[in-house]
Write a protein that holds these residues in place. Structure first.
Motif, PDB file in Angstrom:
ATOM      1  N   GLU A  96      38.489  37.185  46.652  1.00 55.22           N
ATOM      2  CA  GLU A  96      37.118  37.412  46.182  1.00 55.22           C
ATOM      3  C   GLU A  96      36.949  36.663  44.869  1.00 55.22           C
ATOM      4  O   GLU A  96      37.531  37.042  43.849  1.00 55.22           O
ATOM      5  N   GLU A  97      36.186  35.605  44.881  1.00 59.69           N
ATOM      6  CA  GLU A  97      36.055  34.754  43.695  1.00 59.69           C
ATOM      7  C   GLU A  97      34.888  35.183  42.817  1.00 59.69           C
ATOM      8  O   GLU A  97      33.779  35.423  43.306  1.00 59.69           O
ATOM      9  N   VAL A  98      35.140  35.283  41.520  1.00 59.58           N
ATOM     10  CA  VAL A  98      34.082  35.576  40.557  1.00 59.58           C
ATOM     11  C   VAL A  98      33.221  34.332  40.377  1.00 59.58           C
ATOM     12  O   VAL A  98      33.723  33.252  40.068  1.00 59.58           O
ATOM     13  N   GLN A  99      31.920  34.514  40.562  1.00 65.00           N
ATOM     14  CA  GLN A  99      30.997  33.378  40.473  1.00 65.00           C
ATOM     15  C   GLN A  99      30.256  33.321  39.152  1.00 65.00           C
ATOM     16  O   GLN A  99      29.940  32.247  38.649  1.00 65.00           O
ATOM     17  N   SER A 100      29.945  34.486  38.589  1.00 68.26           N
ATOM     18  CA  SER A 100      29.233  34.502  37.316  1.00 68.26           C
ATOM     19  C   SER A 100      29.497  35.804  36.570  1.00 68.26           C
ATOM     20  O   SER A 100      29.760  36.845  37.178  1.00 68.26           O
ATOM     21  N   ILE A 101      29.453  35.701  35.244  1.00 68.50           N
ATOM     22  CA  ILE A 101      29.565  36.861  34.360  1.00 68.50           C
ATOM     23  C   ILE A 101      28.461  36.713  33.319  1.00 68.50           C
ATOM     24  O   ILE A 101      28.441  35.742  32.561  1.00 68.50           O
ATOM     25  N   LYS A 102      27.550  37.687  33.288  1.00 65.09           N
ATOM     26  CA  LYS A 102      26.409  37.584  32.388  1.00 65.09           C
ATOM     27  C   LYS A 102      26.249  38.866  31.578  1.00 65.09           C
ATOM     28  O   LYS A 102      26.318  39.963  32.132  1.00 65.09           O
ATOM     29  N   PRO A 103      26.030  38.732  30.254  1.00 69.48           N
ATOM     30  CA  PRO A 103      25.784  39.922  29.431  1.00 69.48           C
ATOM     31  C   PRO A 103      24.436  40.534  29.777  1.00 69.48           C
ATOM     32  O   PRO A 103      23.470  39.816  30.066  1.00 69.48           O
ATOM     33  N   GLY A 104      24.387  41.852  29.790  1.00 69.00           N
ATOM     34  CA  GLY A 104      23.147  42.539  30.120  1.00 69.00           C
ATOM     35  C   GLY A 104      22.814  43.594  29.092  1.00 69.00           C
ATOM     36  O   GLY A 104      23.331  43.596  27.969  1.00 69.00           O
ATOM     37  N   ALA A 105      21.942  44.498  29.465  1.00 69.55           N
ATOM     38  CA  ALA A 105      21.501  45.552  28.562  1.00 69.55           C
ATOM     39  C   ALA A 105      22.603  46.588  28.361  1.00 69.55           C
ATOM     40  O   ALA A 105      23.528  46.702  29.164  1.00 69.55           O
ATOM     41  N   GLU A 106      22.497  47.329  27.268  1.00 66.53           N
ATOM     42  CA  GLU A 106      23.399  48.451  26.966  1.00 66.53           C
ATOM     43  C   GLU A 106      24.871  48.027  26.926  1.00 66.53           C
ATOM     44  O   GLU A 106      25.761  48.776  27.320  1.00 66.53           O
ATOM     45  N   GLU A 107      25.111  46.805  26.442  1.00 74.91           N
ATOM     46  CA  GLU A 107      26.483  46.299  26.267  1.00 74.91           C
ATOM     47  C   GLU A 107      27.283  46.342  27.569  1.00 74.91           C
ATOM     48  O   GLU A 107      28.451  46.744  27.595  1.00 74.91           O
ATOM     49  N   VAL A 108      26.651  45.921  28.628  1.00 72.84           N
ATOM     50  CA  VAL A 108      27.294  45.894  29.946  1.00 72.84           C
ATOM     51  C   VAL A 108      27.193  44.490  30.521  1.00 72.84           C
ATOM     52  O   VAL A 108      26.143  43.854  30.461  1.00 72.84           O
ATOM     53  N   TYR A 109      28.293  44.004  31.072  1.00 71.13           N
ATOM     54  CA  TYR A 109      28.302  42.710  31.746  1.00 71.13           C
ATOM     55  C   TYR A 109      27.991  42.890  33.234  1.00 71.13           C
ATOM     56  O   TYR A 109      28.495  43.828  33.865  1.00 71.13           O
ATOM     57  N   SER A 110      27.211  41.974  33.763  1.00 75.60           N
ATOM     58  CA  SER A 110      26.945  41.922  35.204  1.00 75.60           C
ATOM     59  C   SER A 110      27.794  40.811  35.805  1.00 75.60           C
ATOM     60  O   SER A 110      27.747  39.665  35.350  1.00 75.60           O
ATOM     61  N   VAL A 111      28.576  41.152  36.816  1.00 77.21           N
ATOM     62  CA  VAL A 111      29.506  40.207  37.425  1.00 77.21           C
ATOM     63  C   VAL A 111      29.156  40.037  38.899  1.00 77.21           C
ATOM     64  O   VAL A 111      29.045  41.021  39.638  1.00 77.21           O
ATOM     65  N   SER A 112      28.978  38.784  39.297  1.00 75.62           N
ATOM     66  CA  SER A 112      28.720  38.472  40.704  1.00 75.62           C
ATOM     67  C   SER A 112      29.929  37.764  41.282  1.00 75.62           C
ATOM     68  O   SER A 112      30.496  36.864  40.662  1.00 75.62           O
ATOM     69  N   THR A 113      30.337  38.177  42.483  1.00 80.46           N
ATOM     70  CA  THR A 113      31.441  37.533  43.186  1.00 80.46           C
ATOM     71  C   THR A 113      30.947  37.063  44.545  1.00 80.46           C
ATOM     72  O   THR A 113      29.785  37.280  44.911  1.00 80.46           O
ATOM     73  N   ALA A 114      31.836  36.452  45.305  1.00 82.67           N
ATOM     74  CA  ALA A 114      31.472  35.985  46.639  1.00 82.67           C
ATOM     75  C   ALA A 114      31.215  37.155  47.590  1.00 82.67           C
ATOM     76  O   ALA A 114      30.644  36.962  48.665  1.00 82.67           O
ATOM     77  N   LYS A 115      31.623  38.366  47.178  1.00 81.45           N
ATOM     78  CA  LYS A 115      31.501  39.506  48.084  1.00 81.45           C
ATOM     79  C   LYS A 115      30.685  40.675  47.542  1.00 81.45           C
ATOM     80  O   LYS A 115      30.484  41.661  48.247  1.00 81.45           O
ATOM     81  N   GLY A 116      30.242  40.596  46.299  1.00 76.37           N
ATOM     82  CA  GLY A 116      29.492  41.727  45.769  1.00 76.37           C
ATOM     83  C   GLY A 116      29.150  41.579  44.305  1.00 76.37           C
ATOM     84  O   GLY A 116      29.325  40.521  43.697  1.00 76.37           O
ATOM     85  N   LYS A 117      28.651  42.669  43.728  1.00 76.84           N
ATOM     86  CA  LYS A 117      28.246  42.688  42.328  1.00 76.84           C
ATOM     87  C   LYS A 117      28.890  43.878  41.636  1.00 76.84           C
ATOM     88  O   LYS A 117      29.081  44.943  42.239  1.00 76.84           O
ATOM     89  N   TYR A 118      29.209  43.704  40.348  1.00 77.40           N
ATOM     90  CA  TYR A 118      29.862  44.733  39.564  1.00 77.40           C
ATOM     91  C   TYR A 118      29.209  44.794  38.189  1.00 77.40           C
ATOM     92  O   TYR A 118      28.593  43.833  37.730  1.00 77.40           O
ATOM     93  N   LYS A 119      29.383  45.945  37.546  1.00 81.88           N
ATOM     94  CA  LYS A 119      28.996  46.091  36.146  1.00 81.88           C
ATOM     95  C   LYS A 119      30.209  46.605  35.388  1.00 81.88           C
ATOM     96  O   LYS A 119      30.923  47.483  35.867  1.00 81.88           O
ATOM     97  N   ALA A 120      30.442  46.042  34.213  1.00 80.34           N
ATOM     98  CA  ALA A 120      31.611  46.434  33.431  1.00 80.34           C
ATOM     99  C   ALA A 120      31.308  46.290  31.954  1.00 80.34           C
ATOM    100  O   ALA A 120      30.612  45.365  31.535  1.00 80.34           O
TER     101      ALA A 120
END
Length: 326
Positions: A96-120
């Motif tokens: 599962e390859e990470v495609q993008s990591i973007k800073p978002g609101a409330e000090e949380v990163y949004s991460v998109s991969t080839a198979k899904g999305k995550y928040k961390a």
């Protein structure tokens, strides 16, 4: 925010696994995302490779690494890291390859991969440097006969092989292919063999001295063609017959990915990623580096044995920051 992870770790190599183990010990929610198989770089090492380090220096998470040799081989390492992953019951997503990591609101990163999305809340990048070879940038380098990765010497039986380089990988390739029946030559920029594993260097030097392996010192490969190659030597241009070129010229981190996620690189040739060596945090808040990726092009600085501590530093910093903000 219940679906937001405390840590998302990019890279399922030994140091990425170590980060997962430390996160789990600390009671933090986490996931490890790996674009290939478990410890993908190690899997792609040569079939018969022996580590320079002893087994105890390859251990992670406090799990002993039993080995029948003083220095373990590739197969033993793969078995060890599989067992550590199972025993630790690590939360890991493979292929599962990470495609993008973007800073978002409330000090949380949004991460998109080839198979899904995550928040961390925190990101750890432990991607190593084995995926992108250093190119020679010469005519013919794109021919199929030119290889930057090496696996099994049997393939080169009765073939004319030119090995480019004089590091550990080049030495292993030259000796192993020669012992399996290849006609081996080496092209080496330096006037003599450089830093090679101490039990390998005399073997290679002896093969060169006796003429079993032909070495061209103070020389460069300048062009590759289907059945021959051109070398620039101290005596002038030389053309030799050739079936395969093994370009053991080293590898580099995925700098474009680091820049894409916002990590600054130094302006010099080493391209060091910006980070605090005490906490491993980069110029991007709550985004950390771990393992050999920290060295940029200086790939001889960090190894498994001396970067295992990065996992501890990162988790400690995250816990300390949580105390401050609470």
């Amino acid at each position: 925010m219940s679906n937001t992870l405390d840590i998302l770790i990019v890279g399922g190599g030994p140091i990425g696994l170590a980060c997962g183990i430390e996160a789990k010990k600390a009671g933090l929610s986490y996931v490890i995302i790996e674009k290939g198989c478990l410890v993908n770089s190690l899997f792609n090492y040569p079939l018969h490779m022996t580590f320079f380090s002893t087994a105890d220096r390859l251990e992670i998470g406090g799990y002993p690494f039993p080995s029948i040799h003083s220095k373990p081989n590739r197969m033993e390492a793969l078995e060890y890291y599989r067992r550590v992953t199972d025993v630790s019951d690590l939360n890991i997503r493979l292929f599962e390859e990470v495609q993008s990591i973007k800073p978002g609101a409330e000090e949380v990163y949004s991460v998109s991969t080839a198979k899904g999305k995550y928040k961390a809340r925190h990101i750890v990048i432990a991607t190593g440097f084995y995926d992108i070879p250093n190119l020679l940038n010469i005519p013919g380098e794109d021919l199929p006969k030119v290889k930057h990765y090496y696996y099994d010497p049997h393939f080169f039986y009765k073939q004319k092989v030119l090995v480019v380089g004089a590091n550990n990988s080049a030495a292993d390739v030259a000796l192993e292919t020669w012992r399996r029946g290849a006609e081996v030559s080496m092209v080496i920029r330096q006037p003599e063999l450089q830093s090679i594993k101490y039990w390998v260097k005399p073997d290679l030097q002896n093969r060169i001295d006796e003429g079993a392996i032909k070495a061209y010192f103070n020389a460069n490969l300048t062009e590759v063609r289907e059945q021959e190659v051109d070398l620039q030597t101290a005596e002038g241009k030389l053309t030799i017959e050739n079936d395969y070129v093994m370009a053991m010229t080293g590898y580099q981190p995925n700098f474009s990915f680091l820049e894409k996620v916002g990590i600054e690189l130094s302006d010099d040739a080493l391209r060091h990623p910006t980070h605090n060596p005490e906490t491993m945090e980069t110029n991007m808040p709550r985004m950390y580096l771990a393992g050999v990726v920290c060295g940029g092009m200086d790939t001889r600085v960090w190894f498994i044995e001396n970067s295992r501590v990065h996992a501890v530093k990162i988790v400690q910093h995250i816990l300390e920051q949580a105390k401050v903000s609470s």
